[in-house]
Design a protein around this motif. Structure first.
Motif: not given
Length: 205
Positions: A145-170
């Protein structure tokens, strides 16, 4: 042709859905509000995957919801409206894009800051990318698992592409992922194993 930043990306995974229920579950994903649907049929042969695609394809002919095929470029090319999703160890996205042409959707899985940066460096080739697995998941038990830290990191980059979080989400933890900056969520077993898949997807949406 822009890929939607939907709040929920659905995956029709034959690891959780019996073959005879694929059409019913696919209809439920769409009815619940999934903005994208991917067919993931890892254990099936190409002929079996083709049969499933042919059965569900009429649900996507309006173009309102993109249909993506997991990691089978040759089969995707047989169906003009089908896009492709690849992982880090699958066909390189440069080759996939060349084969698909400019008018089909292409997505990529990422599992680290470097891989997410690589996706953004090649944003001209991609339509979206996925980040995960956020939490431990039986869908891909060998992935750490990459954890929420990677989600926070990617969000901070303000990606120009749509992006989706996956894995163990409920439904019990999705608010944590949203709070970390997620723009779109993927839940697999939580919705596919629900008695009312459409209602489960609707809760995410």
């Amino acid at each position: 042709m822009s890929f939607p930043q939907a709040s929920f990306y659905g995956i029709l995974d034959t690891g959780y859905v019996l073959r005879e229920h694929c059409l019913e579950k696919c209809k439920a994903l769409i009815a619940g509000g999934a903005g994208v649907v991917q067919l993931r049929a890892k254990k099936q042969s190409r002929d079996e995957r083709r049969d499933i695609l042919q059965e569900i394809l009429p649900l996507f002919e309006s173009g309102a919801v993109p249909l993506i095929l997991n990691d089978d470029l040759e089969l995707a090319l047989e169906f003009p409206i089908v896009g492709l999703h690849v992982g880090q160890d699958d066909i390189p996205i440069e080759e996939a894009r060349e084969a698909l042409g400019a008018n089909r959707y292409l997505g990529l899985s990422t599992h680290s800051p470097d891989q997410a940066a690589g996706a953004l460096d090649r944003a001209h080739l991609l339509d979206y990318f996925a980040v995960g697995p956020v939490f431990a998941t039986q869908t891909k038990p060998d992935y750490i698992p990459v954890g929420l830290e990677l989600v926070k990191h990617v969000a901070s980059l303000n990606p120009p592409l749509p992006w989706y979080c996956i894995g163990g989400i409920s439904r019990s933890n999705c608010n944590q992922v949203k709070a970390a900056g997620a723009k779109g969520l993927v839940a697999v077993s939580d919705v596919l194993c629900a008695d009312d898949t459409a209602a489960a997807v609707g809760e995410y949406v």
